[in-house]
Design a protein around this motif. Structure first.
Motif, PDB file in Angstrom:
ATOM      1  N   HIS A  91      41.539  27.794  47.280  1.00 21.87           N
ATOM      2  CA  HIS A  91      41.241  28.314  45.835  1.00 21.87           C
ATOM      3  C   HIS A  91      42.149  28.470  45.044  1.00 21.87           C
ATOM      4  O   HIS A  91      43.199  28.896  45.293  1.00 21.87           O
ATOM      5  N   VAL A  93      43.885  29.167  40.816  1.00 24.57           N
ATOM      6  CA  VAL A  93      44.090  29.424  39.151  1.00 24.57           C
ATOM      7  C   VAL A  93      44.751  28.355  38.697  1.00 24.57           C
ATOM      8  O   VAL A  93      45.697  28.010  39.097  1.00 24.57           O
ATOM      9  N   LEU A 126      43.792  35.855  44.372  1.00 25.25           N
ATOM     10  CA  LEU A 126      43.749  35.131  42.947  1.00 25.25           C
ATOM     11  C   LEU A 126      43.851  36.307  42.097  1.00 25.25           C
ATOM     12  O   LEU A 126      42.960  37.431  42.436  1.00 25.25           O
ATOM     13  N   LEU A 131      44.241  34.674  33.792  1.00 26.90           N
ATOM     14  CA  LEU A 131      43.331  33.426  34.141  1.00 26.90           C
ATOM     15  C   LEU A 131      43.161  33.149  32.840  1.00 26.90           C
ATOM     16  O   LEU A 131      42.521  33.330  31.915  1.00 26.90           O
ATOM     17  N   PRO A 183      36.121  33.784  44.954  1.00 25.06           N
ATOM     18  CA  PRO A 183      36.269  33.140  43.766  1.00 25.06           C
ATOM     19  C   PRO A 183      35.196  32.023  43.286  1.00 25.06           C
ATOM     20  O   PRO A 183      34.773  32.010  42.583  1.00 25.06           O
ATOM     21  N   GLU A 187      33.442  32.219  39.679  1.00 29.91           N
ATOM     22  CA  GLU A 187      33.445  30.769  38.984  1.00 29.91           C
ATOM     23  C   GLU A 187      31.959  30.698  38.551  1.00 29.91           C
ATOM     24  O   GLU A 187      32.003  30.220  37.314  1.00 29.91           O
ATOM     25  N   VAL A 201      39.391  29.271  37.181  1.00 35.39           N
ATOM     26  CA  VAL A 201      38.984  29.399  38.771  1.00 35.39           C
ATOM     27  C   VAL A 201      38.554  28.005  39.229  1.00 35.39           C
ATOM     28  O   VAL A 201      37.564  27.643  38.770  1.00 35.39           O
TER      29      VAL A 201
END
Ligand code: 5RP
Length: 222
Positions: A91, A93, A126, A131, A183, A187, A201
């Motif tokens: 996963h 960013v 994350l 972000l 995540p 998302e 994400v």
């Protein structure tokens, strides 16, 4: 080794994932620039690239690599891109370079996402990197309040004192203070807020392979 040397190392290592005779999905950023430079050494063995930004398109064309519109081509074998953060499950960013929407589009069109990153990008969870979220400008104040309700602080990204305008003509919010424990769910949730173009994400379009540049060489994480 410097961070720049680590980026060169992984940019070159990604050539092993380039399928001869194919069109290659190409991301955006300083690490991808190293990959594009390496790709130029085998440009006669590929058909060309689908690019995720105006900046990458310009670099590819300057090096003599043909660039195709995403709509002109079908599924791509491989997409190579960098990340601002990547966890142990792939996963990420992304969006530090403001290209997240087109990056997600090209990633979705590709069978395999190969992430190239220096070791500083590898994280347990994350959320430390602000972000990036691409938004329709008229929705930015409301989206800022929605992030506030999740404990995040969103700020409009500026360039030369004015709101940065993406390749898609939209704005970027950078959100600090979030803890992204799930995540995939995060998302999905943020992506359906009205006015969000893309949240940075990448869990639905995660990396299948990560080439991590370390002092010991390139680590391949799958
Ligand atoms: C651009 C991105 C980049 O992949 C990310 O910001 C990493 O960039 P760099 O390789 O310069 O560290 O998502 O939108």
């Amino acid at each position: 080794m410097t961070q720049d040397e680590l980026k060169t190392l992984v940019g070159q290592a990604a050539l092993q994932y380039v399928v001869p005779g194919e069109i290659i999905g190409v991301g955006t950023g300083s690490t991808v620039n190293k990959f594009i430079d390496a790709l130029a050494t085998m440009k006669d063995q590929i058909k060309g690239a689908v690019s995720s930004s105006v900046a990458s398109t310009e670099r590819l064309l300057a090096l003599g690599i043909p660039v195709f519109d995403a709509n002109e081509v079908g599924e791509l074998a491989v997409y190579v891109d960098g990340a601002d953060e990547i966890d142990g499950q792939g996963h990420m960013v992304k969006g530090g370079g403001a290209a997240l929407t087109r990056e997600k589009i090209v990633a979705a069109q590709s069978r395999q996402f190969v992430c190239i990153a220096d070791a500083s990008k590898k994280v347990e969870a994350l959320g430390a990197f602000p972000l990036p979220v691409e938004v329709i400008p008229m929705a930015s104040a409301r989206i800022t309040r929605q992030f506030q309700a999740l404990g995040g602080t969103a700020t409009l990204r500026l360039k030369d004192g004015a709101p940065l305008v993406t390749d898609n003509g939209q704005h970027i919010l950078d959100v600090r203070g979030l803890h992204i424990t799930d995540p995939l769910a995060f998302e999905s949730e943020v992506n359906q807020w009205p006015g969000v173009v893309t949240v940075g994400v990448f869990a639905h379009q995660k990396a299948q392979v990560c080439l991590l540049g370390t002092e010991q060489g390139v680590l391949t994480l799958t």
